[in-house]
Write a protein that holds these residues in place. Structure first.
Motif, short mmCIF file in Angstrom:
data_model
loop_
_atom_site.label_atom_id
_atom_site.label_comp_id
_atom_site.label_asym_id
_atom_site.label_seq_id
_atom_site.Cartn_x
_atom_site.Cartn_y
_atom_site.Cartn_z
N THR A 49 0.60 10.42 8.74
CA THR A 49 -0.38 10.65 8.05
C THR A 49 -0.44 10.18 6.79
O THR A 49 0.81 10.05 6.07
CB THR A 49 -0.74 12.19 7.50
N GLY A 50 -1.13 9.00 6.29
CA GLY A 50 -1.03 8.20 5.18
C GLY A 50 -1.48 9.11 3.93
O GLY A 50 -2.54 9.87 3.84
N VAL A 51 -1.02 9.39 2.77
CA VAL A 51 -1.00 9.98 1.66
C VAL A 51 -1.92 8.95 0.51
O VAL A 51 -1.46 7.91 0.48
CB VAL A 51 -0.03 10.56 0.91
N ILE A 52 -2.99 9.56 0.15
CA ILE A 52 -3.60 8.61 -1.12
C ILE A 52 -3.82 9.74 -2.08
O ILE A 52 -4.39 10.72 -1.95
CB ILE A 52 -4.89 7.91 -0.55
N LEU A 53 -3.45 9.12 -3.49
CA LEU A 53 -3.33 10.04 -4.64
C LEU A 53 -4.19 9.14 -5.55
O LEU A 53 -4.25 7.80 -5.80
CB LEU A 53 -1.95 10.16 -5.31
N LYS A 54 -4.83 10.04 -6.69
CA LYS A 54 -5.60 9.53 -7.68
C LYS A 54 -5.04 9.86 -8.93
O LYS A 54 -4.90 11.29 -9.10
CB LYS A 54 -7.02 9.64 -7.51
N GLY A 55 -4.91 8.72 -9.96
CA GLY A 55 -4.57 9.23 -11.44
C GLY A 55 -5.48 9.05 -12.46
O GLY A 55 -6.37 8.02 -12.05
N VAL A 56 -5.53 9.74 -13.34
CA VAL A 56 -6.53 9.58 -14.47
C VAL A 56 -6.06 8.84 -15.77
O VAL A 56 -7.02 8.44 -16.52
CB VAL A 56 -7.22 11.14 -14.76
N GLY A 57 -4.99 8.47 -15.84
CA GLY A 57 -4.68 7.37 -16.96
C GLY A 57 -4.94 8.14 -18.23
O GLY A 57 -4.29 9.40 -18.53
N ASP A 58 -5.46 7.64 -19.08
CA ASP A 58 -5.92 8.30 -20.22
C ASP A 58 -7.12 9.26 -20.24
O ASP A 58 -7.44 9.81 -21.14
CB ASP A 58 -6.52 7.29 -21.37
N GLY A 59 -7.68 9.47 -19.00
CA GLY A 59 -8.43 10.44 -18.93
C GLY A 59 -9.87 9.70 -18.27
O GLY A 59 -10.62 10.44 -17.46
N ASP A 60 -10.12 8.60 -18.41
CA ASP A 60 -11.25 7.73 -17.82
C ASP A 60 -10.87 6.89 -16.91
O ASP A 60 -11.76 6.03 -16.26
CB ASP A 60 -11.84 7.16 -19.00
N GLU A 62 -9.31 5.21 -12.95
CA GLU A 62 -9.33 5.65 -11.88
C GLU A 62 -8.08 4.74 -11.15
O GLU A 62 -8.40 3.89 -10.95
CB GLU A 62 -10.41 5.48 -11.08
N ILE A 63 -7.00 5.60 -10.96
CA ILE A 63 -5.68 5.05 -10.34
C ILE A 63 -5.27 5.65 -8.95
O ILE A 63 -5.43 6.68 -8.64
CB ILE A 63 -4.58 5.12 -11.28
N TYR A 64 -5.41 4.33 -8.05
CA TYR A 64 -5.11 4.80 -6.58
C TYR A 64 -4.23 4.33 -5.74
O TYR A 64 -3.82 2.91 -6.05
CB TYR A 64 -6.69 4.26 -5.58
N VAL A 65 -3.32 5.01 -5.36
CA VAL A 65 -1.92 4.49 -5.01
C VAL A 65 -1.77 5.55 -3.77
O VAL A 65 -2.38 6.42 -3.30
CB VAL A 65 -0.75 4.75 -5.80
N GLY A 66 -1.06 4.53 -2.54
CA GLY A 66 -1.00 5.53 -1.34
C GLY A 66 0.67 5.42 -0.97
O GLY A 66 1.36 4.46 -1.33
N MET A 67 1.04 6.11 -0.07
CA MET A 67 2.58 6.22 0.48
C MET A 67 2.36 6.48 1.98
O MET A 67 1.18 7.68 2.30
CB MET A 67 3.35 7.37 -0.27
N LYS A 68 3.08 6.24 2.98
CA LYS A 68 3.02 6.72 4.26
C LYS A 68 4.37 6.38 4.96
O LYS A 68 4.97 5.19 4.84
CB LYS A 68 1.98 5.80 4.91
N MET A 69 4.82 7.24 5.66
CA MET A 69 5.90 7.06 6.48
C MET A 69 5.75 5.93 7.57
O MET A 69 4.86 5.96 8.25
CB MET A 69 6.48 8.32 7.10
N SER A 70 7.03 5.29 7.79
CA SER A 70 6.87 4.17 8.96
C SER A 70 8.47 4.02 9.30
O SER A 70 9.21 3.64 8.42
CB SER A 70 6.18 3.01 8.37
N ALA A 71 8.50 3.74 10.64
CA ALA A 71 9.88 3.34 11.00
C ALA A 71 10.23 2.06 10.56
O ALA A 71 9.43 0.92 10.78
CB ALA A 71 10.18 3.24 12.67
N ALA A 72 11.53 1.57 10.41
CA ALA A 72 11.99 0.32 10.00
C ALA A 72 12.43 -0.38 11.15
O ALA A 72 12.55 0.20 12.32
CB ALA A 72 13.31 0.18 9.02
N THR A 73 12.03 -1.79 11.29
CA THR A 73 12.16 -2.60 12.42
C THR A 73 13.23 -3.53 12.53
O THR A 73 13.62 -4.24 13.54
CB THR A 73 11.10 -3.06 13.32
N THR A 74 13.71 -3.83 11.36
CA THR A 74 14.78 -4.90 11.12
C THR A 74 15.90 -4.51 10.54
O THR A 74 15.98 -3.55 9.64
CB THR A 74 14.01 -6.05 10.27
#
Length: 304
Positions: A49-60, A62-74
């Motif tokens: 499941t991909g996680v998406i979060l929103k931050g508000v900074g100074d209040g106004d 809209e800060i969008y960031v994401g985190m998601k688990m994934s297997a390494a391949t190298t």
């Protein structure tokens, strides 16, 4: 400033612990906690499941960031699991984790490279604009910076200074020993990087530990081990000098900004990782770049 120390016995538990802390309103001033946009709850977070979060900074903001688990391949071991990191310019519930508006368009996403089914201690330093994660993994440290940095620009000239940084890039594993396996404070010099920055024009660009690259991270790109970092001949935990991590471009030429709440601190044979120093009345926690213990490998994260 919201800070905590936690522990987890696998990567999924670590991810859930980070999200739980960030969305807990009791850890922030009123209305300044982060919001979980997807999935619907912390319990609904899974290894796919991909996680998406929103931050508000100074209040106004809209800060969008994401985190998601994934297997390494190298350079992988069977237990290698990465946390992919992403940043967006908006959020659309009808789109997937990687297809959100303004998602990082570069070749490989920054990641926190980890190993599953092992005990990990983690530190979180967060405000309403960005959060920093540090993870102790065996004898090395991995980490991430997600959110806004402080731009060097007049008001409204740089409306969305978003930085997504890890300690490696996608597919790499925690066991890799190349110089590209570097913290967001010490990104590599290869084709890809552990740090991606959203420029004023909305395009994403890698930030690297180079001297004359397109976008550089100072001072770790100049091997600053001989830089003066104490105020007098007698070192104490209160008289250190810390330098901001600055990002500058050579194409086009210009200063971009600096990391928020993270400072370079050099010549640290006399300090150890996880020590605390006091600088201008605030407390900072000391960490080193992955497994490096050289003079220029240490940095300080704002703790209170």
């Amino acid at each position: 400033m919201a800070c905590t120390v936690g522990s987890a016995n696998n990567v999924l538990a670590l991810l859930k612990g980070v999200v739980s802390f960030l969305i807990d309103s009791s850890n922030f001033d009123t209305g300044k906690n982060w919001t979980l946009l997807t999935p619907a709850s912390v319990d609904a977070i899974t290894s796919s499941t991909g996680v998406i979060l929103k931050g508000v900074g100074d209040g106004d903001d809209e800060i969008y960031v994401g985190m998601k688990m994934s297997a390494a391949t190298t350079g992988k071991t069977t237990e290698s699991v990465n946390i992919l990191l992403n940043g967006y310019a908006g959020y659309d519930s009808g789109l997937g984790w990687a297809e959100q508006p303004g998602a990082i368009s570069l070749d490989k996403l920054p990641v926190i490279p980890l190993v599953d089914a092992t005990h990990m201690t983690y530190w979180i330093s967060a405000n309403s604009s960005r959060f920093i994660i540090m993870v102790e993994l065996s004898t090395q440290y991995e980490g991430a910076y997600l959110g806004l940095f402080t731009p060097i620009a007049i008001e409204n000239q740089y409306p969305y200074p978003l930085l997504i940084g890890g300690s490696y890039y996608a597919d790499g594993a925690w066991t890799d020993s190349s110089t590209d396996h570097g913290m967001f404070t010490h990104p590599g010099t290869g084709i890809n990087s552990s740090v991606a920055i959203r420029r004023p024009d909305g395009a994403w660009r890698y930030c690297k530990r180079e001297t004359l690259g397109d976008l550089n991270m100072w001072p770790t790109n100049i091997s600053p081990e001989d830089t003066l970092t104490v105020l007098d001949d007698v070192l104490t935990l209160e008289n250190v000098i810390m330098y901001p991590f600055l990002m500058y471009e050579n194409n086009p030429v210009g200063m971009i900004g600096q990391l928020d709440g993270v400072y370079w601190i050099g010549n640290r044979e006399d300090l150890a990782t996880k020590d605390s120093v006091v600088y201008e009345g605030s407390s900072y926690k000391i960490f080193n770049n992955v497994s490096e213990r050289d003079k220029d490998s240490y940095f300080a994260v704002l703790w209170s």
